[in-house]
Design an enzyme around this catalytic site. Structure first.
Site, PDB file in Angstrom:
ATOM      1  N   LYS A  67       0.817  -1.214   0.000  1.00  0.00           N
ATOM      2  CA  LYS A  67       0.000   0.000   0.000  1.00  0.00           C
ATOM      3  C   LYS A  67       0.853   1.266   0.000  1.00  0.00           C
ATOM      4  O   LYS A  67       2.052   1.234   0.269  1.00  0.00           O
ATOM      5  CB  LYS A  67      -0.982  -0.026   1.173  1.00  0.00           C
ATOM      6  CG  LYS A  67      -2.138  -1.000   0.898  1.00  0.00           C
ATOM      7  CD  LYS A  67      -3.227  -0.961   1.932  1.00  0.00           C
ATOM      8  CE  LYS A  67      -4.350  -1.932   1.517  1.00  0.00           C
ATOM      9  NZ  LYS A  67      -5.349  -2.108   2.559  1.00  0.00           N
ATOM     10  N   ARG A  92      -3.367  -9.962   5.217  1.00  0.00           N
ATOM     11  CA  ARG A  92      -3.860 -10.074   3.833  1.00  0.00           C
ATOM     12  C   ARG A  92      -2.771  -9.570   2.889  1.00  0.00           C
ATOM     13  O   ARG A  92      -2.366  -8.416   2.981  1.00  0.00           O
ATOM     14  CB  ARG A  92      -5.129  -9.239   3.705  1.00  0.00           C
ATOM     15  CG  ARG A  92      -5.767  -9.261   2.322  1.00  0.00           C
ATOM     16  CD  ARG A  92      -7.005  -8.365   2.301  1.00  0.00           C
ATOM     17  NE  ARG A  92      -7.676  -8.420   1.022  1.00  0.00           N
ATOM     18  CZ  ARG A  92      -7.334  -7.669  -0.028  1.00  0.00           C
ATOM     19  NH1 ARG A  92      -6.358  -6.803   0.062  1.00  0.00           N
ATOM     20  NH2 ARG A  92      -8.001  -7.779  -1.161  1.00  0.00           N
TER      21      ARG A  92
END
Ligand code: HH2
Length: 293
Positions: free
Chosen positions: A225, A259
């Protein structure tokens, strides 16, 4: 703490003994990490089987990108992208499957094809979601997001981000329980990158204990991210090492499920990190040294 996540058909998943890895399968043409995009069912099934082989305990199938600035996908299109892949995967694997969707209509179609968990990134904003999960006995990830993906990164503001996220997640878990969802089906997720600045994301990871203290298993999604690029200075293709460092910190902070896009590498990093975890940390040593001085 050891606990068991309840899934449909009396299946369970043991949590808390070791970190579990959720592998990402994006059935999208536009997810923020280009290598994760598998819009054709045959490729998506091969990717899911490969991630299972690498050791993913859960496979998370998503058919709508929710990257910052993205527009919503029509539920019919989401179902069109999702169902052929789920059907083909289920014919070849009994792995635990979650479906990354905020729409009850899509979740229902996926549960009918044998999905086990609904990964609801909008945490029950669809009024039909809680009743569906209660009825089917599916697992339920409740994630915090400030606003909508299209605008969430414009100027997110909190007084105290981790405290407010924890309060929100407690409230939404209470709504799920009130709708009949079983307590041991619920997982909470602070929603790294969903309406959060770099400081908010770091604060959430440093004070993840506030989410852990809500009393449910915790999932963290941070793979590749933007905040990892903000610290490492790297583009998305080069954020693997940064993601592994952050994954280890998230596990140490109390996350039960991580995740990720890169399953094999994350499994290795977590295996080494947990095996080598020092009995005394640097900071404890420093305190002792100061005490003794
Ligand atoms: N992050 C993304 C998508 N789904 N679900 C949960 N529970 N937690 C997360 O942090 C999370 C999530 C974004 O990652 P990705 O699926 O790779 O990107 P895109 O939304 O662009 O497909």
């Amino acid at each position: 703490m050891k606990r068991t996540l309840s899934l449909p058909g009396r299946r369970t998943l043991s949590l808390g003994e070791r970190p579990l890895v959720m592998g990402i399968v994006n059935l999208t043409p536009d997810s923020f990490f280009p290598d994760s995009r598998s819009p054709e069912p045959a490729r998506a099934v091969e990717r899911a089987l490969a991630l299972q082989e690498e050791g993913a305990e859960i496979l998370d199938f998503g058919a709508e990108s929710t990257r910052p600035g993205s527009a919503p996908v029509d539920p019919k299109e989401e179902i069109r992208r999702l169902i052929p892949t789920l059907k083909a995967f289920r014919a070849r694997s009994g792995a635990v499957v979650s479906v990354d969707t905020r729409k009850a209509e899509v979740a229902r179609a996926a549960l009918d094809e044998g999905a086990d968990i609904v990964n609801d990134i909008a945490a029950l904003s669809d009024p039909g979601m809680a009743a569906l999960v209660a009825r089917t006995g599916a697992g339920l990830v409740l994630m915090h997001m400030l606003g909508e993906p299209s605008t969430m990164q414009e100027s997110p503001v909190y007084d105290d981000c981790p405290a407010q996220v924890a309060e929100y997640l407690r409230a939404v878990a209470a709504r799920a329980l009130a709708a009949g969802v079983s307590k041991d089906s619920i997982i909470l997720d602070p929603g790294i990158g969903f309406g959060k600045t770099l400081e908010h994301n770091l604060d959430l990871l440093k004070r993840l204990y506030l989410i852990v203290e809500c009393g449910y298993p915790v999932l963290v999604g941070l793979s590749r991210k933007r905040f990892i690029g903000q610290i490492s200075g790297k583009p998305v293709e080069k954020r693997l090492a940064g993601s592994l460092g952050a994954a280890c910190a998230a596990w140490l902070g109390g996350a039960d499920i991580i995740r990720v896009h890169d399953v094999a590498q994350t499994k290795d990093a977590l295996a080494l990190f947990t095996a080598c975890l020092p009995e005394k940390t640097q900071s404890e040593r420093a305190v002792r040294a100061i005490d003794e001085f």
